[in-house]
Design a protein around this motif. Structure first.
Motif, PDB file in Angstrom:
ATOM      1  N   ARG A 158       0.831  -1.194   0.000  1.00 56.24           N
ATOM      2  CA  ARG A 158       0.000   0.000   0.000  1.00 56.24           C
ATOM      3  C   ARG A 158       0.870   1.250   0.000  1.00 56.24           C
ATOM      4  O   ARG A 158       1.998   1.235   0.522  1.00 56.24           O
ATOM      5  CB  ARG A 158      -0.902   0.028   1.246  1.00 56.24           C
ATOM      6  N   PHE A 159       0.342   2.314  -0.541  1.00 60.11           N
ATOM      7  CA  PHE A 159       1.032   3.598  -0.572  1.00 60.11           C
ATOM      8  C   PHE A 159       1.380   4.050   0.851  1.00 60.11           C
ATOM      9  O   PHE A 159       0.538   4.052   1.742  1.00 60.11           O
ATOM     10  CB  PHE A 159       0.137   4.650  -1.238  1.00 60.11           C
ATOM     11  N   GLY A 160       2.643   4.405   1.064  1.00 64.02           N
ATOM     12  CA  GLY A 160       3.073   4.948   2.346  1.00 64.02           C
ATOM     13  C   GLY A 160       3.498   3.944   3.394  1.00 64.02           C
ATOM     14  O   GLY A 160       3.961   4.328   4.470  1.00 64.02           O
ATOM     15  N   ALA A 161       3.350   2.647   3.108  1.00 62.91           N
ATOM     16  CA  ALA A 161       3.684   1.637   4.118  1.00 62.91           C
ATOM     17  C   ALA A 161       5.158   1.704   4.512  1.00 62.91           C
ATOM     18  O   ALA A 161       5.505   1.680   5.702  1.00 62.91           O
ATOM     19  CB  ALA A 161       3.337   0.247   3.604  1.00 62.91           C
ATOM     20  N   ILE A 162       6.033   1.791   3.529  1.00 62.70           N
ATOM     21  CA  ILE A 162       7.465   1.838   3.810  1.00 62.70           C
ATOM     22  C   ILE A 162       7.819   3.102   4.588  1.00 62.70           C
ATOM     23  O   ILE A 162       8.587   3.069   5.556  1.00 62.70           O
ATOM     24  CB  ILE A 162       8.274   1.767   2.497  1.00 62.70           C
ATOM     25  N   ALA A 163       7.228   4.226   4.196  1.00 63.78           N
ATOM     26  CA  ALA A 163       7.504   5.498   4.868  1.00 63.78           C
ATOM     27  C   ALA A 163       7.064   5.460   6.331  1.00 63.78           C
ATOM     28  O   ALA A 163       7.749   6.010   7.213  1.00 63.78           O
ATOM     29  CB  ALA A 163       6.804   6.636   4.134  1.00 63.78           C
ATOM     30  N   LYS A 164       5.944   4.821   6.607  1.00 57.22           N
ATOM     31  CA  LYS A 164       5.449   4.745   7.983  1.00 57.22           C
ATOM     32  C   LYS A 164       6.383   3.936   8.871  1.00 57.22           C
ATOM     33  O   LYS A 164       6.636   4.299  10.024  1.00 57.22           O
ATOM     34  CB  LYS A 164       4.040   4.149   7.993  1.00 57.22           C
ATOM     35  N   VAL A 165       6.883   2.823   8.345  1.00 53.72           N
ATOM     36  CA  VAL A 165       7.825   2.006   9.119  1.00 53.72           C
ATOM     37  C   VAL A 165       9.123   2.769   9.345  1.00 53.72           C
ATOM     38  O   VAL A 165       9.670   2.790  10.456  1.00 53.72           O
ATOM     39  CB  VAL A 165       8.098   0.668   8.406  1.00 53.72           C
ATOM     40  N   ALA A 166       9.623   3.421   8.293  1.00 51.79           N
ATOM     41  CA  ALA A 166      10.857   4.197   8.412  1.00 51.79           C
ATOM     42  C   ALA A 166      10.694   5.326   9.423  1.00 51.79           C
ATOM     43  O   ALA A 166      11.635   5.654  10.173  1.00 51.79           O
ATOM     44  CB  ALA A 166      11.251   4.762   7.051  1.00 51.79           C
ATOM     45  N   GLN A 167       9.509   5.923   9.480  1.00 55.66           N
ATOM     46  CA  GLN A 167       9.264   7.013  10.421  1.00 55.66           C
ATOM     47  C   GLN A 167       9.317   6.519  11.864  1.00 55.66           C
ATOM     48  O   GLN A 167       9.862   7.200  12.748  1.00 55.66           O
ATOM     49  CB  GLN A 167       7.907   7.656  10.143  1.00 55.66           C
ATOM     50  N   VAL A 168       8.763   5.330  12.121  1.00 54.92           N
ATOM     51  CA  VAL A 168       8.821   4.762  13.469  1.00 54.92           C
ATOM     52  C   VAL A 168      10.271   4.563  13.895  1.00 54.92           C
ATOM     53  O   VAL A 168      10.670   4.907  15.013  1.00 54.92           O
ATOM     54  CB  VAL A 168       8.063   3.424  13.532  1.00 54.92           C
ATOM     55  N   LEU A 169      11.085   4.036  12.985  1.00 51.59           N
ATOM     56  CA  LEU A 169      12.494   3.808  13.303  1.00 51.59           C
ATOM     57  C   LEU A 169      13.227   5.125  13.525  1.00 51.59           C
ATOM     58  O   LEU A 169      14.017   5.272  14.463  1.00 51.59           O
ATOM     59  CB  LEU A 169      13.160   3.003  12.183  1.00 51.59           C
ATOM     60  N   ALA A 170      12.959   6.110  12.681  1.00 48.65           N
ATOM     61  CA  ALA A 170      13.617   7.412  12.805  1.00 48.65           C
ATOM     62  C   ALA A 170      13.253   8.093  14.119  1.00 48.65           C
ATOM     63  O   ALA A 170      14.119   8.675  14.794  1.00 48.65           O
ATOM     64  CB  ALA A 170      13.241   8.301  11.622  1.00 48.65           C
ATOM     65  N   CYS A 171      11.991   8.019  14.496  1.00 47.35           N
ATOM     66  CA  CYS A 171      11.541   8.655  15.741  1.00 47.35           C
ATOM     67  C   CYS A 171      12.174   7.997  16.969  1.00 47.35           C
ATOM     68  O   CYS A 171      12.270   8.614  18.030  1.00 47.35           O
ATOM     69  CB  CYS A 171      10.023   8.595  15.841  1.00 47.35           C
ATOM     70  N   ASN A 172      12.609   6.760  16.819  1.00 52.59           N
ATOM     71  CA  ASN A 172      13.275   6.051  17.910  1.00 52.59           C
ATOM     72  C   ASN A 172      14.798   6.055  17.746  1.00 52.59           C
ATOM     73  O   ASN A 172      15.499   5.285  18.408  1.00 52.59           O
ATOM     74  CB  ASN A 172      12.762   4.608  17.994  1.00 52.59           C
ATOM     75  N   GLU A 173      15.297   6.895  16.835  1.00 49.37           N
ATOM     76  CA  GLU A 173      16.738   7.065  16.582  1.00 49.37           C
ATOM     77  C   GLU A 173      17.406   5.754  16.184  1.00 49.37           C
ATOM     78  O   GLU A 173      18.517   5.428  16.629  1.00 49.37           O
ATOM     79  CB  GLU A 173      17.429   7.681  17.802  1.00 49.37           C
ATOM     80  N   ILE A 174      16.715   4.992  15.327  1.00 51.23           N
ATOM     81  CA  ILE A 174      17.258   3.747  14.788  1.00 51.23           C
ATOM     82  C   ILE A 174      17.717   4.008  13.362  1.00 51.23           C
ATOM     83  O   ILE A 174      16.935   4.473  12.524  1.00 51.23           O
ATOM     84  CB  ILE A 174      16.197   2.627  14.792  1.00 51.23           C
ATOM     85  N   ASN A 175      18.990   3.717  13.084  1.00 54.69           N
ATOM     86  CA  ASN A 175      19.533   3.930  11.749  1.00 54.69           C
ATOM     87  C   ASN A 175      19.435   2.652  10.922  1.00 54.69           C
ATOM     88  O   ASN A 175      19.767   1.560  11.388  1.00 54.69           O
ATOM     89  CB  ASN A 175      20.996   4.370  11.832  1.00 54.69           C
ATOM     90  N   ILE A 176      18.967   2.789   9.691  1.00 53.09           N
ATOM     91  CA  ILE A 176      18.842   1.653   8.773  1.00 53.09           C
ATOM     92  C   ILE A 176      20.154   1.446   8.039  1.00 53.09           C
ATOM     93  O   ILE A 176      20.638   2.336   7.341  1.00 53.09           O
ATOM     94  CB  ILE A 176      17.699   1.888   7.770  1.00 53.09           C
ATOM     95  N   GLY A 177      20.746   0.263   8.203  1.00 53.42           N
ATOM     96  CA  GLY A 177      21.991  -0.051   7.510  1.00 53.42           C
ATOM     97  C   GLY A 177      21.754  -0.616   6.123  1.00 53.42           C
ATOM     98  O   GLY A 177      22.518  -0.372   5.192  1.00 53.42           O
ATOM     99  N   HIS A 178      20.688  -1.390   5.979  1.00 51.61           N
ATOM    100  CA  HIS A 178      20.347  -1.986   4.682  1.00 51.61           C
ATOM    101  C   HIS A 178      18.859  -2.287   4.688  1.00 51.61           C
ATOM    102  O   HIS A 178      18.286  -2.684   5.709  1.00 51.61           O
ATOM    103  CB  HIS A 178      21.127  -3.278   4.448  1.00 51.61           C
ATOM    104  N   MET A 179      18.230  -2.106   3.528  1.00 51.32           N
ATOM    105  CA  MET A 179      16.804  -2.384   3.424  1.00 51.32           C
ATOM    106  C   MET A 179      16.484  -2.877   2.026  1.00 51.32           C
ATOM    107  O   MET A 179      17.034  -2.391   1.042  1.00 51.32           O
ATOM    108  CB  MET A 179      15.987  -1.128   3.728  1.00 51.32           C
ATOM    109  N   GLU A 180      15.611  -3.854   1.940  1.00 54.52           N
ATOM    110  CA  GLU A 180      15.098  -4.298   0.649  1.00 54.52           C
ATOM    111  C   GLU A 180      13.635  -4.683   0.805  1.00 54.52           C
ATOM    112  O   GLU A 180      13.180  -5.044   1.900  1.00 54.52           O
ATOM    113  CB  GLU A 180      15.909  -5.466   0.094  1.00 54.52           C
ATOM    114  N   VAL A 181      12.898  -4.582  -0.283  1.00 53.97           N
ATOM    115  CA  VAL A 181      11.469  -4.881  -0.273  1.00 53.97           C
ATOM    116  C   VAL A 181      11.159  -5.836  -1.416  1.00 53.97           C
ATOM    117  O   VAL A 181      11.632  -5.649  -2.543  1.00 53.97           O
ATOM    118  CB  VAL A 181      10.623  -3.598  -0.424  1.00 53.97           C
ATOM    119  N   ALA A 182      10.378  -6.867  -1.115  1.00 49.51           N
ATOM    120  CA  ALA A 182       9.922  -7.807  -2.144  1.00 49.51           C
ATOM    121  C   ALA A 182       8.407  -7.876  -2.065  1.00 49.51           C
ATOM    122  O   ALA A 182       7.821  -7.741  -0.996  1.00 49.51           O
ATOM    123  CB  ALA A 182      10.530  -9.186  -1.915  1.00 49.51           C
TER     124      ALA A 182
END
Length: 221
Positions: free
Chosen positions: A157-181
């Motif tokens: 769905r539109f925005g799903a990835i952004a919502k998950v990334a926002q949760v991580l960012a708000c908790n000061e979690i840095n993404i080292g690698h990400m992929e979506v299938a």
């Protein structure tokens, strides 16, 4: 070849004769168990190539089952894993495909099931106890398990990835690698997110509340 530590050369602390066929196999089994999220009632394991040809001598079957029972590669109970599975009511079926195939020589396909559902995980052992998960529930991915990894099963769905990334960012979690299938546009999808920091349970609960998300799993190295 670049080695990160002496353990890349001598291998991990483990029970068994082979870091590839024993320690790696145990990690594949345990990773499958962690993604499934609980103890299964039935497990069907298919071994390919070298795994299929030498699994009895190297204890690959014992190691895979031990991992599925949530045992580590250095647990001395590995040698009794088939008996432990039987005592726990876990039905184990092992199949082999020894002929040439498109799979890596050290490949195990693990199918776990119970009354609540099922999951298939494909993993390869790449040496020194290291593994790579190449498929989860039919999604083609590449997962090493060397970093904290968040698996987010969701509807495309539109925005799903952004919502998950926002949760991580708000908790000061840095993404080292990400992929979506995804299976197809608008169908089921999977985010594989490796992070630089450990993920607290509260963060996992936040991600679970995101509307398109229907399952979350956390893999710790």
């Amino acid at each position: 070849m670049h080695y990160h530590s002496i353990f890349d050369i001598i291998g991990p602390v483990m029970v068994g004769p082979s870091s590839s066929h024993t320690a790696g196999a145990a990690r594949i089994g345990k990773t499958a168990r962690e993604i499934f999220g609980r103890a299964p009632n039935k497990v069907e394991i298919t071994l390919y190539g070298s795994f299929a040809q030498t699994y009895r001598g190297h204890g690959t079957d014992l190691a895979l089952v031990a991992g599925i029972l949530n045992l580590n590669a250095d647990d001395e109970r590995i040698v009794h894993s088939l008996q432990l599975a039987k005592e726990s009511g876990v039905d184990i079926v092992i199949k082999t495909v020894a002929e040439e195939s498109d799979f890596h020589p050290n490949t195990a396909k693990v199918f776990l099931s119970d009354q609540r559902g099922s999951l298939e995980v494909v993993g390869i052992s790449i040496g020194g106890g290291k593994i790579r998960i190449t498929e989860i529930a039919g999604f083609k991915i590449s997962l090493s398990g060397e970093s904290p990894t968040l698996l987010v099963f969701h509807h495309d769905r539109f925005g799903a990835i952004a919502k998950v990334a926002q949760v991580l960012a708000c908790n000061e979690i840095n993404i080292g690698h990400m992929e979506v299938a995804r299976r197809s546009r608008g169908d089921q999808a999977l985010m594989v997110i490796e992070t630089d920091q450990d993920l607290a349970e509260g963060i996992i609960e936040e991600v679970k509340k995101i509307e398109p998300v229907y399952q979350v799993a956390l893999l710790n190295p």
